[in-house]
Design an enzyme around this catalytic site. Structure first.
Site, PDB file in Angstrom:
ATOM      1  N   HIS A 157     -10.584 -68.903  -9.531  1.00 28.92           N
ATOM      2  CA  HIS A 157     -11.348 -68.690  -8.302  1.00 28.92           C
ATOM      3  C   HIS A 157     -10.632 -67.680  -7.401  1.00 28.92           C
ATOM      4  CE1 HIS A 157     -13.979 -70.276  -4.925  1.00 28.92           C
ATOM      5  NE2 HIS A 157     -13.025 -69.639  -4.251  1.00 28.92           N
ATOM      6  N   GLU A 158      -9.319 -67.884  -7.201  1.00 30.95           N
ATOM      7  CA  GLU A 158      -8.566 -66.996  -6.308  1.00 30.95           C
ATOM      8  C   GLU A 158      -8.392 -65.596  -6.896  1.00 30.95           C
ATOM      9  OE1 GLU A 158      -8.417 -67.939  -3.343  1.00 30.95           O
ATOM     10  OE2 GLU A 158      -8.805 -70.045  -3.755  1.00 30.95           O
TER      11      GLU A 158
END
EC number: 3.5.1.88
Length: 184
Positions: A153-154
């Site tokens: 996600h990051e």
């Protein structure tokens, strides 16, 4: 100290840019940014501090989310066994991943997205990430489960990708095929 007001919202052009590599060794300014990002994530998980400063709880933060288009992430999350994974990293890169997929049964959220977006986000079940720590140490991390999802996600943020870009538009609530569910 970073607050929720420092986090830019969905639609801001920085969130769709590919972030720049961070020059090594880290400058004091980049170290400070990473420290503030980690401090936000940790404080946002502390009920007292979070309430006092009206922080929105998060388990990861990427520099583009605070309008700094550099490849930096801070992650502070407990895995399924309760082990803490806390990293302040620059230039993280997924160097290998499993064929097998996984997804969070609760869907994903994002500090830059205020509304709740329904749908499952397919992710790799296992990944290997190379990165440099805030102290300048080269790291190679083998990750799985929730921690692998958070890293993906990051790292997506560093590439201008939002989590909802991965959701099946036709059938958002259909679990991804042959993927392992991760309870959260």
């Amino acid at each position: 100290m970073l607050t929720t007001d420092d986090i830019i919202k969905d639609g801001h052009p920085t969130l769709r840019k590919v972030a720049s590599e961070v020059k090594l060794p880290l400058s004091n300014e980049d170290k400070e940014t990473l420290e503030k990002m980690m401090e936000y994530v940790q404080n946002s998980q502390d009920p007292e501090v979070s309430a006092k400063y009206k922080l929105r709880p998060g388990i990861g933060l990427a520099a583009p989310q605070i309008n700094i288009s550099k490849r930096m992430i801070a992650i502070h999350v407990h895995d399924e066994k309760g082990t803490l994974h806390s990293y302040s990293l620059v230039n993280p890169k997924i160097i290998s991943h499993s064929v097998e997929k996984s997804y969070l049964t609760t869907g994903e959220g994002c500090l830059s997205v205020d509304e709740n977006i329904e749908g499952f986000v397919p992710r790799y079940a296992r990944i290997t990430v190379k990165a440099t720590s805030i102290t300048g140490e080269e790291l190679k991390l083998r990750l799985k489960g929730l921690v692998a999802v958070v890293f993906q996600h990051e790292i997506d943020h560093l590439n201008g990708i939002m989590f909802y870009d991965h959701i099946n538009k036709q059938n958002p609530s259909t679990p991804p095929e042959d993927a392992t569910p991760i309870e959260r």
